[in-house]
Design a protein around this motif. Structure first.
Motif, PDB file in Angstrom:
ATOM      1  N   VAL A  92      13.880  28.794  20.432  1.00  0.00           N
ATOM      2  CA  VAL A  92      13.777  28.423  21.846  1.00  0.00           C
ATOM      3  C   VAL A  92      13.448  26.936  21.980  1.00  0.00           C
ATOM      4  CG1 VAL A  92      12.414  28.758  23.961  1.00  0.00           C
ATOM      5  CG2 VAL A  92      13.160  30.732  22.625  1.00  0.00           C
ATOM      6  N   ILE A  93      12.513  26.453  21.187  1.00  0.00           N
ATOM      7  CA  ILE A  93      12.127  25.040  21.264  1.00  0.00           C
ATOM      8  C   ILE A  93      13.295  24.132  20.889  1.00  0.00           C
ATOM      9  CG2 ILE A  93      10.688  23.257  20.192  1.00  0.00           C
ATOM     10  CD1 ILE A  93       8.405  25.280  20.212  1.00  0.00           C
ATOM     11  N   SER A  94      14.062  24.517  19.877  1.00  0.00           N
ATOM     12  CA  SER A  94      15.182  23.661  19.474  1.00  0.00           C
ATOM     13  C   SER A  94      16.241  23.583  20.570  1.00  0.00           C
ATOM     14  CB  SER A  94      15.798  24.150  18.171  1.00  0.00           C
ATOM     15  OG  SER A  94      16.438  25.398  18.359  1.00  0.00           O
ATOM     16  N   ILE A  95      16.413  24.648  21.324  1.00  0.00           N
ATOM     17  CA  ILE A  95      17.384  24.642  22.415  1.00  0.00           C
ATOM     18  C   ILE A  95      16.913  23.717  23.544  1.00  0.00           C
ATOM     19  CG2 ILE A  95      18.458  26.070  24.211  1.00  0.00           C
ATOM     20  CD1 ILE A  95      18.402  28.386  22.120  1.00  0.00           C
ATOM     21  N   PHE A  96      15.614  23.784  23.834  1.00  0.00           N
ATOM     22  CA  PHE A  96      15.064  23.017  24.952  1.00  0.00           C
ATOM     23  C   PHE A  96      14.161  21.881  24.474  1.00  0.00           C
ATOM     24  CE2 PHE A  96      15.677  27.396  26.491  1.00  0.00           C
ATOM     25  CZ  PHE A  96      16.598  27.155  27.493  1.00  0.00           C
ATOM     26  N   TYR A  97      14.496  21.274  23.337  1.00  0.00           N
ATOM     27  CA  TYR A  97      13.601  20.295  22.728  1.00  0.00           C
ATOM     28  C   TYR A  97      13.265  19.121  23.652  1.00  0.00           C
ATOM     29  CZ  TYR A  97      11.641  16.796  19.677  1.00  0.00           C
ATOM     30  OH  TYR A  97      10.812  15.859  19.146  1.00  0.00           O
ATOM     31  N   ALA A  98      14.253  18.574  24.292  1.00  0.00           N
ATOM     32  CA  ALA A  98      14.017  17.390  25.138  1.00  0.00           C
ATOM     33  C   ALA A  98      13.021  17.706  26.253  1.00  0.00           C
ATOM     34  CB  ALA A  98      15.328  16.893  25.720  1.00  0.00           C
ATOM     35  N   ALA A  99      13.139  18.882  26.846  1.00  0.00           N
ATOM     36  CA  ALA A  99      12.230  19.260  27.936  1.00  0.00           C
ATOM     37  C   ALA A  99      10.809  19.468  27.407  1.00  0.00           C
ATOM     38  CB  ALA A  99      12.727  20.518  28.622  1.00  0.00           C
ATOM     39  N   PHE A 100      10.668  20.082  26.232  1.00  0.00           N
ATOM     40  CA  PHE A 100       9.335  20.312  25.657  1.00  0.00           C
ATOM     41  C   PHE A 100       8.686  19.008  25.224  1.00  0.00           C
ATOM     42  CE2 PHE A 100      10.661  24.797  24.899  1.00  0.00           C
ATOM     43  CZ  PHE A 100       9.573  25.410  25.486  1.00  0.00           C
ATOM     44  N   ALA A 101       9.465  18.128  24.607  1.00  0.00           N
ATOM     45  CA  ALA A 101       8.900  16.894  24.053  1.00  0.00           C
ATOM     46  C   ALA A 101       8.337  15.982  25.135  1.00  0.00           C
ATOM     47  CB  ALA A 101       9.967  16.154  23.253  1.00  0.00           C
ATOM     48  N   SER A 102       8.940  15.969  26.300  1.00  0.00           N
ATOM     49  CA  SER A 102       8.482  15.055  27.348  1.00  0.00           C
ATOM     50  C   SER A 102       7.574  15.715  28.383  1.00  0.00           C
ATOM     51  CB  SER A 102       9.701  14.454  28.052  1.00  0.00           C
ATOM     52  OG  SER A 102      10.457  15.484  28.662  1.00  0.00           O
ATOM     53  N   ASN A 103       7.295  16.996  28.249  1.00  0.00           N
ATOM     54  CA  ASN A 103       6.481  17.702  29.236  1.00  0.00           C
ATOM     55  C   ASN A 103       4.997  17.422  28.996  1.00  0.00           C
ATOM     56  OD1 ASN A 103       4.944  19.713  30.628  1.00  0.00           O
ATOM     57  ND2 ASN A 103       6.823  20.912  30.823  1.00  0.00           N
ATOM     58  N   PRO A 104       4.290  16.814  29.955  1.00  0.00           N
ATOM     59  CA  PRO A 104       2.868  16.506  29.752  1.00  0.00           C
ATOM     60  C   PRO A 104       1.992  17.753  29.673  1.00  0.00           C
ATOM     61  CG  PRO A 104       3.538  15.972  32.000  1.00  0.00           C
ATOM     62  CD  PRO A 104       4.781  16.350  31.252  1.00  0.00           C
ATOM     63  N   TYR A 105       2.404  18.838  30.324  1.00  0.00           N
ATOM     64  CA  TYR A 105       1.613  20.075  30.277  1.00  0.00           C
ATOM     65  C   TYR A 105       1.652  20.700  28.882  1.00  0.00           C
ATOM     66  CZ  TYR A 105       1.660  19.595  35.337  1.00  0.00           C
ATOM     67  OH  TYR A 105       1.516  19.129  36.606  1.00  0.00           O
ATOM     68  N   VAL A 106       2.831  20.674  28.281  1.00  0.00           N
ATOM     69  CA  VAL A 106       2.961  21.196  26.919  1.00  0.00           C
ATOM     70  C   VAL A 106       2.130  20.339  25.965  1.00  0.00           C
ATOM     71  CG1 VAL A 106       4.572  21.582  25.009  1.00  0.00           C
ATOM     72  CG2 VAL A 106       5.221  22.224  27.336  1.00  0.00           C
ATOM     73  N   SER A 107       2.192  19.025  26.150  1.00  0.00           N
ATOM     74  CA  SER A 107       1.422  18.106  25.311  1.00  0.00           C
ATOM     75  C   SER A 107      -0.080  18.372  25.421  1.00  0.00           C
ATOM     76  CB  SER A 107       1.746  16.672  25.710  1.00  0.00           C
ATOM     77  OG  SER A 107       0.933  15.771  25.005  1.00  0.00           O
ATOM     78  N   GLN A 108      -0.566  18.557  26.639  1.00  0.00           N
ATOM     79  CA  GLN A 108      -1.999  18.825  26.847  1.00  0.00           C
ATOM     80  C   GLN A 108      -2.397  20.198  26.311  1.00  0.00           C
ATOM     81  OE1 GLN A 108      -4.286  16.636  27.734  1.00  0.00           O
ATOM     82  NE2 GLN A 108      -2.644  15.142  27.819  1.00  0.00           N
ATOM     83  N   ALA A 109      -1.514  21.175  26.471  1.00  0.00           N
ATOM     84  CA  ALA A 109      -1.800  22.515  25.936  1.00  0.00           C
ATOM     85  C   ALA A 109      -1.943  22.461  24.418  1.00  0.00           C
ATOM     86  CB  ALA A 109      -0.694  23.486  26.334  1.00  0.00           C
ATOM     87  N   LEU A 110      -1.075  21.705  23.766  1.00  0.00           N
ATOM     88  CA  LEU A 110      -1.155  21.573  22.305  1.00  0.00           C
ATOM     89  C   LEU A 110      -2.436  20.856  21.883  1.00  0.00           C
ATOM     90  CD1 LEU A 110       2.571  20.740  21.477  1.00  0.00           C
ATOM     91  CD2 LEU A 110       1.352  22.889  21.054  1.00  0.00           C
ATOM     92  N   ARG A 111      -2.838  19.850  22.633  1.00  0.00           N
ATOM     93  CA  ARG A 111      -4.098  19.153  22.314  1.00  0.00           C
ATOM     94  C   ARG A 111      -5.285  20.090  22.474  1.00  0.00           C
ATOM     95  NH1 ARG A 111      -2.712  13.514  25.101  1.00  0.00           N
ATOM     96  NH2 ARG A 111      -1.541  12.650  23.371  1.00  0.00           N
ATOM     97  N   GLY A 112      -5.263  20.907  23.514  1.00  0.00           N
ATOM     98  CA  GLY A 112      -6.349  21.871  23.714  1.00  0.00           C
ATOM     99  C   GLY A 112      -6.405  22.898  22.597  1.00  0.00           C
ATOM    100  N   MET A 113      -5.235  23.322  22.128  1.00  0.00           N
ATOM    101  CA  MET A 113      -5.200  24.311  21.051  1.00  0.00           C
ATOM    102  C   MET A 113      -5.724  23.726  19.747  1.00  0.00           C
ATOM    103  SD  MET A 113      -1.806  26.591  22.024  1.00  0.00           S
ATOM    104  CE  MET A 113      -0.791  25.816  20.872  1.00  0.00           C
ATOM    105  N   GLN A 114      -5.607  22.413  19.552  1.00  0.00           N
ATOM    106  CA  GLN A 114      -6.129  21.796  18.333  1.00  0.00           C
ATOM    107  C   GLN A 114      -7.631  22.029  18.192  1.00  0.00           C
ATOM    108  OE1 GLN A 114      -4.975  17.686  18.639  1.00  0.00           O
ATOM    109  NE2 GLN A 114      -2.933  18.051  17.802  1.00  0.00           N
ATOM    110  N   ALA A 115      -8.359  21.938  19.301  1.00  0.00           N
ATOM    111  CA  ALA A 115      -9.807  22.168  19.246  1.00  0.00           C
ATOM    112  C   ALA A 115     -10.106  23.611  18.870  1.00  0.00           C
ATOM    113  CB  ALA A 115     -10.440  21.832  20.593  1.00  0.00           C
ATOM    114  N   GLY A 116      -9.358  24.541  19.430  1.00  0.00           N
ATOM    115  CA  GLY A 116      -9.546  25.949  19.089  1.00  0.00           C
ATOM    116  C   GLY A 116      -9.224  26.230  17.631  1.00  0.00           C
ATOM    117  N   VAL A 117      -8.170  25.622  17.133  1.00  0.00           N
ATOM    118  CA  VAL A 117      -7.777  25.792  15.740  1.00  0.00           C
ATOM    119  C   VAL A 117      -8.862  25.247  14.816  1.00  0.00           C
ATOM    120  CG1 VAL A 117      -6.138  24.984  13.992  1.00  0.00           C
ATOM    121  CG2 VAL A 117      -5.313  25.867  16.171  1.00  0.00           C
ATOM    122  N   ALA A 118      -9.406  24.095  15.155  1.00  0.00           N
ATOM    123  CA  ALA A 118     -10.482  23.516  14.340  1.00  0.00           C
ATOM    124  C   ALA A 118     -11.677  24.462  14.282  1.00  0.00           C
ATOM    125  CB  ALA A 118     -10.903  22.162  14.908  1.00  0.00           C
ATOM    126  N   ALA A 119     -12.007  25.101  15.409  1.00  0.00           N
ATOM    127  CA  ALA A 119     -13.131  26.038  15.433  1.00  0.00           C
ATOM    128  C   ALA A 119     -12.855  27.255  14.548  1.00  0.00           C
ATOM    129  CB  ALA A 119     -13.407  26.485  16.869  1.00  0.00           C
TER     130      ALA A 119
END
Length: 194
Positions: A103-130
């Motif tokens: 799914v990501i490869s099909i819609f890569y351009a939309a995912f890469a530039s989406n600020p919400y996706v970027s922020q969600a991934l940053r938030g998940m980094q903290a959870g992963v570290a925990a």
């Protein structure tokens, strides 16, 4: 009689498949996170293996080539259901990432530039570290409770080598494996000398 014996094995494989599918679908952050969830499912909840076996699986998965998640799924599946369990576990583990990547490869351009996706991934980094910290603390405490001077020395030396001296993890794994083999051979020789 034979079909009655196959039913529990088939049920176990179905349970294994859906457990691994669920774990893989909701695991973000890499192999150590999935190992933690496998431990909670297969050791704590289902009691299909011991904590010691899960620690061994985590060590083998980390030191084997390839993705830790797939290596761990391979070993857990083998332990739980032999060859059929291994295939079931690995297939269930790779389905979610393959679907997500498709799914990501099909819609890569939309995912890469989406600020919400970027922020969600940053938030998940903290959870992963925990979650990774939880694994490290759990395994470290178990080693301290082992009261084995050799294991505690290996733990301390590996930590210093990785964290302070920035030694490549591959060298640390090889060195600790060598120490483990030498220790096992020495224990066997002492046992045989009695």
């Amino acid at each position: 009689m034979e079909s009655e014996q196959k039913k529990p094995a088939a049920r176990r494989l179905v349970k294994l498949f859906f457990s691994m599918l669920y774990i893989s679908a909701f695991t973000f952050g890499g192999g150590f996170v999935i190992v933690t969830l496998m431990k909670r499912k297969f050791v704590d909840e289902l009691h299909w293996m011991t904590e010691e076996e899960m620690l061994d699986i985590a060590a083998m998965a980390q030191s084997s080539p390839g993705a830790i998640a797939v290596n761990a799924a391979n070993l857990v599946g083998w332990r739980v259901g032999g060859f059929a369990g291994m295939l079931t576990s690995v297939i269930a583990t790779i389905i979610p990432p393959m679907a997500i990547l498709t799914v990501i490869s099909i819609f890569y351009a939309a995912f890469a530039s989406n600020p919400y996706v970027s922020q969600a991934l940053r938030g998940m980094q903290a959870g992963v570290a925990a979650v990774i910290l939880d694994v490290v603390c759990g395994l470290g405490i178990k080693e301290f409770h082992s009261h084995s001077a050799l294991r505690l020395c290996i733990l301390g030396a590996a930590f210093i080598a990785a964290f302070v001296l920035d030694v490549n993890v591959i060298y640390i794994i090889l060195a600790t494996a060598l120490v483990g083999v030498i220790s096992a051979l020495a224990a066997r020789k002492r046992g045989g000398a009695k």
